[in-house]
Design an enzyme around this catalytic site. Structure first.
Site, short mmCIF file in Angstrom:
data_model
loop_
_atom_site.label_atom_id
_atom_site.label_comp_id
_atom_site.label_asym_id
_atom_site.label_seq_id
_atom_site.Cartn_x
_atom_site.Cartn_y
_atom_site.Cartn_z
N ASP A 82 0.86 -1.19 0.00
CA ASP A 82 0.00 0.00 0.00
C ASP A 82 0.89 1.24 0.00
O ASP A 82 1.89 1.28 0.72
CB ASP A 82 -0.87 -0.03 1.26
CG ASP A 82 -1.79 1.16 1.36
OD1 ASP A 82 -2.02 1.82 0.32
OD2 ASP A 82 -2.28 1.45 2.47
N ASN A 137 -0.71 4.56 -0.07
CA ASN A 137 -1.44 5.76 0.35
C ASN A 137 -2.23 5.59 1.65
O ASN A 137 -3.10 6.39 1.96
CB ASN A 137 -2.38 6.23 -0.77
CG ASN A 137 -3.42 5.17 -1.11
OD1 ASN A 137 -3.40 4.08 -0.53
ND2 ASN A 137 -4.31 5.47 -2.02
N ASP A 169 -4.53 3.51 2.65
CA ASP A 169 -5.94 3.10 2.72
C ASP A 169 -6.09 1.61 3.06
O ASP A 169 -7.21 1.07 3.04
CB ASP A 169 -6.69 3.44 1.40
CG ASP A 169 -6.16 2.64 0.22
OD1 ASP A 169 -5.19 1.86 0.38
OD2 ASP A 169 -6.73 2.79 -0.88
N ASP A 221 -1.56 -1.12 -3.98
CA ASP A 221 -1.86 -0.34 -5.18
C ASP A 221 -0.68 -0.36 -6.15
O ASP A 221 0.39 -0.89 -5.83
CB ASP A 221 -2.26 1.10 -4.80
CG ASP A 221 -1.30 1.70 -3.78
OD1 ASP A 221 -0.08 1.52 -3.95
OD2 ASP A 221 -1.77 2.33 -2.80
N ASP A 246 -3.86 -10.00 -16.09
CA ASP A 246 -4.93 -10.99 -15.98
C ASP A 246 -6.05 -10.62 -16.94
O ASP A 246 -6.48 -9.47 -16.99
CB ASP A 246 -5.45 -10.97 -14.54
CG ASP A 246 -5.68 -12.36 -13.99
OD1 ASP A 246 -6.50 -13.10 -14.57
OD2 ASP A 246 -5.04 -12.71 -12.98
N ASP A 281 -8.03 -16.01 -17.16
CA ASP A 281 -8.87 -16.52 -16.10
C ASP A 281 -9.90 -17.52 -16.64
O ASP A 281 -10.60 -17.22 -17.62
CB ASP A 281 -9.60 -15.32 -15.47
CG ASP A 281 -10.26 -15.64 -14.16
OD1 ASP A 281 -9.55 -15.99 -13.21
OD2 ASP A 281 -11.51 -15.55 -14.10
N GLU A 312 -5.68 -20.35 -17.48
CA GLU A 312 -6.08 -21.03 -16.25
C GLU A 312 -7.14 -22.04 -16.66
O GLU A 312 -8.24 -21.67 -17.04
CB GLU A 312 -6.65 -20.05 -15.23
CG GLU A 312 -6.88 -20.73 -13.89
CD GLU A 312 -8.02 -20.14 -13.07
OE1 GLU A 312 -8.08 -20.42 -11.87
OE2 GLU A 312 -8.86 -19.41 -13.63
N HIS A 355 -3.08 -17.16 -5.89
CA HIS A 355 -4.00 -16.45 -5.00
C HIS A 355 -5.24 -17.27 -4.64
O HIS A 355 -6.07 -16.81 -3.86
CB HIS A 355 -4.41 -15.13 -5.66
CG HIS A 355 -5.18 -15.37 -6.92
ND1 HIS A 355 -4.58 -15.90 -8.06
CD2 HIS A 355 -6.48 -15.19 -7.22
CE1 HIS A 355 -5.50 -16.03 -9.00
NE2 HIS A 355 -6.66 -15.61 -8.52
N ASP A 356 -5.38 -18.46 -5.23
CA ASP A 356 -6.53 -19.31 -4.93
C ASP A 356 -6.16 -20.54 -4.09
O ASP A 356 -7.03 -21.34 -3.75
CB ASP A 356 -7.17 -19.83 -6.23
CG ASP A 356 -7.76 -18.72 -7.08
OD1 ASP A 356 -8.21 -17.71 -6.52
OD2 ASP A 356 -7.77 -18.88 -8.32
C1 GLC Z 1 -10.26 -17.79 -11.27
C2 GLC Z 1 -9.50 -16.86 -10.36
C3 GLC Z 1 -10.26 -16.73 -9.07
C4 GLC Z 1 -11.61 -16.14 -9.39
C5 GLC Z 1 -12.34 -16.96 -10.43
C6 GLC Z 1 -13.50 -16.20 -11.00
O1 GLC Z 1 -10.33 -19.07 -10.77
O2 GLC Z 1 -8.20 -17.31 -10.18
O3 GLC Z 1 -9.59 -15.95 -8.13
O4 GLC Z 1 -12.39 -16.10 -8.22
O5 GLC Z 1 -11.53 -17.28 -11.53
O6 GLC Z 1 -13.04 -15.14 -11.79
#
Ligand code: GLC
Length: 561
Positions: A21, A23, A25, A29, A98, A199, A256, A329-330
């Site tokens: 971050d 700023n 908040d 960012d 992404d 995605d 993905e 991130h999942d």
């Molecule tokens: C993909 C992303 C995930 C998101 C999902 C819907 O699996 O990696 O984070 O929630 O798609 O967009």
């Protein structure tokens, strides 16, 4: 095997809202990322992949986009983006963004128009159907719980969404939708980006008629998989996208692909370059699924993991290209999932062993922010500590339907929930781990006192230094990029060992992925090889070795060595 820069690269994934971050908040960012680029340059990664930073209501942390051509104010502005990109390029790195085009946010102007009347020109940008017998058009259940269909009063029809009800599915059958997407992609390429992570791209083509899916034992809804994943026109669409956009630039493209098989990967990521450069498979991440899908706490068996990963190594050799990852991130943190985070020593050793095991394979490795520090799963005392829509919805559905009691479901969320990956990056031992001066949007892991970048960067035996060495080795030795893979000891429950081979050179990776000693006999020739890297300071090569818990090393043996 053809050579390419994206095969020789190491990718680092940034989750912008949790990275830095600037700023106050409480939300990461783009200027924060720009400020931290020297750290990434120092680590040695080649490519940065940024999770979404586009304008979005943020109900799925940016995977619900309301404007593909603008930056969400919480992340900054297009000017901030241009500054960041120029700086990434100046430092000799590349940027992959992404691409979320299976669905938009329900706040996207296309959807607002689409839902306004049945004859609006945008109606057919999304998938609308009449209900059946007073209920939804079919039995499909969504990835974020509940039905895949939401009824919209204004026009008396249902719209399809495989994720949240706020993420309506785009209708890829409509050529106008596809042209809009290609146009937008060219716009980002012309701005200078070097690739796309796509995605859920394996979901974009649906089987016409949208038939009911099989209802698995214990499931509340039908499975859309057979009619959505790797659907009938997905390769046609991607080949069209390739002609219209991808082939006109020099890009890294990674799909993905939930539900990907080796055979399908040979289509998505074929060496002929007609579609994408590589794809993510999820067979490895699904290995600890149980009767309620991902919501379980069982451990992955090493023999299963080896069977899956080696099948991908053999299956794609010479035909397509692998992506290698433990984390994103999942996914929960790998050291908490496959390693041992119970003590600092075991945590660092197991993180190194896992890193070596992945980074010596064939494919492009992906490092998720904080993985290079062996960041662990978060600490979530109660449901109120979770933020992720998937976890919150699943908790409600599983407990209200009586499928799981609340304590058990909480244990599953703590082990598998996506928020584990999303706690703020741990830069320092100071307040909020140096992530923000404000109140972080999700709790900072209190173990930042011990696990942080500042402590590890200057320490030669840290996990950070180990990742740095792995990246450097990949840049120095072509065999690590292109060598042929061969699995050793498939039945062993402790050791993950394999060789690589390229033009007379051989490489051996041996990883004790257990907390117990293991014995290993070096294959012919490696005793006199060069020890490239080890998770321990004092590994000594000998005919038959006793590996200590989580000991892992790689040896190179040249022509006639
Ligand atoms: C993909 C992303 C995930 C998101 C999902 C819907 O699996 O990696 O984070 O929630 O798609 O967009």
């Amino acid at each position: 095997m053809k050579k390419a820069w994206w095969k020789e690269s190491v990718v680092y994934q940034i989750y912008p809202r949790s990275f830095q971050d600037s700023n106050g908040d409480g939300m990461g960012d783009l200027p924060g990322i720009t400020a931290r680029l020297p750290y990434l340059r120092e680590l040695g990664v080649d490519v940065l992949w940024l999770s979404p930073f586009y304008k979005s209501p943020g109900k799925d942390n940016g995977y619900d986009i309301s404007d593909y051509r603008d930056i969400d104010p919480q992340f900054g502005t297009l000017a901030d983006f241009d500054v960041m990109l120029a700086e990434i390029h100046r430092l000799g790195m590349k940027l992959v963004i992404d691409l979320v085009v299976n669905h938009t946010s329900d706040q996207h102007p296309w959807f607002q128009a689409s839902r306004s009347s049945r004859d609006n020109p945008y109606r057919d940008y999304y998938i609308w159907r009449d209900g059946v017998d007073g209920g939804p058009p079919n039995n499909w259940g969504g990835c974020f719980s509940g039905s895949c269909w939401t009824y919209d009063d204004a026009t008396g029809q249902y719209y399809l969404h495989t994720f949240g009800d706020f993420q309506p599915e785009l209708n890829w059958e409509n050529p106008k939708v596809r042209q809009e997407v290609y146009d937008m992609m060219r716009w980002w390429c012309d701005r200078g980006v070097d690739g796309f992570r796509m995605d859920v791209i394996s979901f974009i083509s649906k089987t016409p008629g949208l038939p009911d899916g099989p209802v698995h034992p214990g499931a509340l809804y039908g499975d859309f998989g057979p009619y959505v994943i790797n659907g009938p026109r997905v390769h046609e669409f991607l080949q069209e996208m390739n002609r219209e956009v991808l082939s006109r630039y020099d890009l890294l493209t990674v799909g993905e692909c939930a539900g990907l098989t080796v055979d399908q990967a040979c289509l998505y990521a074929n060496e002929d370059g007609r579609e994408l450069t590589m794809a993510f498979q999820f067979e490895q991440s699904d290995l600890d699924n149980g009767e309620h899908g991902k919501w379980d706490t069982r451990k992955i068996r090493l023999t299963d993991l080896k069977a899956v990963l080696s099948r991908w190594q053999y299956g794609l050799e010479g035909k397509a290209w692998n992506s290698l990852y433990w984390c994103n991130h999942d996914q929960p943190r790998i050291v908490s999932r496959l390693g041992d985070d119970s003590t600092p020593i075991l945590r660092e050793r197991s993180a190194k062993a896992l890193a070596l095991c992945l980074h010596m394979m064939q494919g492009t490795p992906y490092i998720y922010q904080g993985e290079e520090l062996a960041m662990t799963n978060g600490r979530f005392d109660s449901l109120a500590d979770f933020r992720d829509v998937e976890s919150l919805n699943a908790y409600r559905e599983m407990t209200e339907s009586g499928q799981m009691d609340p304590e058990r479901m909480l244990a599953c969320l703590r082990y598998k929930g996506r928020d584990n990956a999303r706690t703020p990056m741990q830069w320092t031992a100071g307040p909020n781990a140096g992530f923000t001066d404000g109140t972080p949007w999700i709790g900072v892991n209190e173990n930042c006192r011990d696990i942080n970048a500042a402590e590890q960067m200057g320490r030669p035996d840290s996990v950070y230094s180990f990742y740095k060495a792995l990246i450097r080795l990949r840049h120095e030795h072509e065999i690590i990029v292109y060598g042929r893979f061969d699995l050793l000891l498939p039945e062993d429950e402790q050791l993950f060992a394999y060789t690589r081979e390229l033009e007379g050179e051989r490489l051996l990776a041996v990883c004790n992925l257990s907390g117990r000693e293991a014995s290993f006999t070096l294959p012919e020739g490696f005793e006199r090889g060069e020890l490239l890297i080890s998770s321990m300071a004092d590994t000594a090569l000998s005919g038959t070795m006793t590996l200590r818990p989580w000991e892992a090393f790689a040896v190179l043996c040249g022509d006639g060595a």
